[in-house]
Design an enzyme around this catalytic site. Structure first.
Site, PDB file in Angstrom:
ATOM      1  N   HIS A 129       0.808  -1.241   0.000  1.00  0.00           N
ATOM      2  CA  HIS A 129       0.000   0.000   0.000  1.00  0.00           C
ATOM      3  C   HIS A 129       0.831   1.276   0.000  1.00  0.00           C
ATOM      4  O   HIS A 129       0.319   2.345  -0.319  1.00  0.00           O
ATOM      5  CB  HIS A 129      -0.940   0.027   1.208  1.00  0.00           C
ATOM      6  CG  HIS A 129      -1.983  -1.039   1.187  1.00  0.00           C
ATOM      7  ND1 HIS A 129      -2.825  -1.238   0.110  1.00  0.00           N
ATOM      8  CD2 HIS A 129      -2.315  -1.984   2.100  1.00  0.00           C
ATOM      9  CE1 HIS A 129      -3.638  -2.255   0.369  1.00  0.00           C
ATOM     10  NE2 HIS A 129      -3.338  -2.730   1.571  1.00  0.00           N
ATOM     11  N   ASP A 250      -4.864 -12.709   3.580  1.00  0.00           N
ATOM     12  CA  ASP A 250      -6.101 -12.194   4.182  1.00  0.00           C
ATOM     13  C   ASP A 250      -7.386 -12.405   3.370  1.00  0.00           C
ATOM     14  O   ASP A 250      -8.469 -12.086   3.882  1.00  0.00           O
ATOM     15  CB  ASP A 250      -5.935 -10.716   4.605  1.00  0.00           C
ATOM     16  CG  ASP A 250      -5.174  -9.872   3.613  1.00  0.00           C
ATOM     17  OD1 ASP A 250      -4.820 -10.370   2.534  1.00  0.00           O
ATOM     18  OD2 ASP A 250      -4.928  -8.679   3.914  1.00  0.00           O
TER      19      ASP A 250
HETATM   20 ZN   LIG Z   1      -4.349  -7.083   2.780  1.00  0.00          ZN
END
Ligand SMILES: [Zn+2]
Length: 354
Positions: A129, A250
């Site tokens: 990110h 995830d």
């Molecule tokens: Zn993630």
């Protein structure tokens, strides 16, 4: 044999504190499980990344702020400007050294492939990110983007594959204008999840950003179908010479941060597709917030990429309370959730990629 596995316990010092969902213990448990299943694994200390490594993809002012954030300190306004103003990515003591630590793995793993290796690992990395000019979503520096920059020294066409629950927005943004670096991300739709991006229309230079957004609650059979339909088309269209694989685990059905319903075996299905390209692969970690999932998914992925058969059960010396006894999940009863919406995305890329 597991080759070029770069890791050092200092990577656990990347720690936002006990209340933060990103728990460094996931790395320690992954290493314990991996060592128990593959005792011959040779773990290599990659050392720290240098400032020059960071500057391959990050702005100088941002790098400078991270260096000064503890010790000298920076003002509140600067903290916000550079992405450290939220509870997601707060500054912590030792943040500079800890960030150089996981990026060091990305540097070493990339250099191994530049020197001719077929497979390398940076399981302490995958922090996708982070943007060129700011930290974001638990990520200070963007190690996959740095790895790609190093791989460009040898390879002409590069493919980044991101199977994390979240859109790989930082890697996409950093490489968006380069038609030789293609990014493919499959994730829960930005309509329901951070970072709110990753839609099909974000095409990049020469169509080099391929996104597969899936509805919340999409089941793993549909997730894997979407990946299986689109990934070969990306290979055919762009003919990459090397792959960086971000293995966030995830998307798992029990992960607390999102709403996808992927099992261990379905997620490993995507890893197998990447392995079966026989291209050189740099595999890194990523998200994963349920402590009984991460160790078994990552150990299994590391083994799968190295063509080592994954046993059904963890070795008996692994503590029962870790909850990793069974490596695979029971076959779920719910199937086909999210199919109609996923078909639309598949159709879009069929038309676009041919
Ligand atoms: Zn993630």
């Amino acid at each position: 044999m597991i080759p070029h596995f770069y890791y050092h316990p200092r990577m656990m010092e990347y720690d936002f504190g006990p209340k933060h969902p990103l728990k460094p213990v996931r790395l320690a448990r992954t290493m314990s499980l991996l060592r128990a299943m593959v005792p011959s694994v040779q773990v290599i200390d990659p050392g720290l990344a240098t400032e020059d490594d960071l500057l391959r993809v990050h702005d100088e002012e941002f790098v400078d702020v991270v260096r000064r954030i503890y010790g000298e300190g920076v003002g509140k306004e600067e903290l916000f400007t550079y992405g450290f103003g939220s509870v997601d990515t707060p500054p912590f003591a030792g943040i500079w050294e800890a960030s150089l630590g996981y990026c060091g793995g990305g540097v070493a793993a990339a250099k191994a492939l530049v020197e001719g290796a077929q497979l390398s690992y940076n399981m302490g990395g995958g922090l996708h990110h982070s943007q060129s000019n700011r930290a974001s979503g638990f990520c200070v520096f963007n190690d996959p983007a740095i790895s790609l920059a190093i791989l460009k020294e040898r390879f002409g066409k590069l493919l980044y594959v991101d199977i994390d629950l979240h859109h790989g927005d930082g890697v996409q943004a950093i490489w968006l204008d380069d038609p030789d670096v293609v990014t493919l991300s499959i994730h829960e739709s930005g309509k329901t999840l951070y970072p709110g991006t990753g839609f099909v229309h974000e095409e990049g230079a020469n169509g080099s950003a391929v996104n597969i957004p899936l509805d919340a609650y999409t089941t793993g059979d549909v997730w894997l179908k979407a990946f299986t339909e689109i990934f070969p088309r990306v290979l055919d269209r762009f003919r990459p010479e090397v792959i960086v694989l971000q293995m966030g685990c995830d998307p798992h059905i029990h992960d607390p941060l999102g709403h996808l319903q992927v099992t261990v075996q379905e997620w490993l299905g995507a890893v197998k597709h990447v392995r079966d390209t026989r291209l050189p692969i740099l595999a890194c970690g990523g998200g994963g917030y349920e402590m009984s999932n991460v160790p078994r998914m990552w150990a299994a992925a590391v083994m799968t990429l190295a063509n080592i058969e994954v046993p059904k059960l963890a070795p008996s010396d692994i503590p029962v309370e870790w909850g990793v006894g069974s490596i695979f999940d029971p076959t779920p009863t719910e199937r086909g959730i999210g199919l109609a919406s996923a078909q639309g995305v598949i159709e879009y890329w069929r038309r676009k990629l041919g």
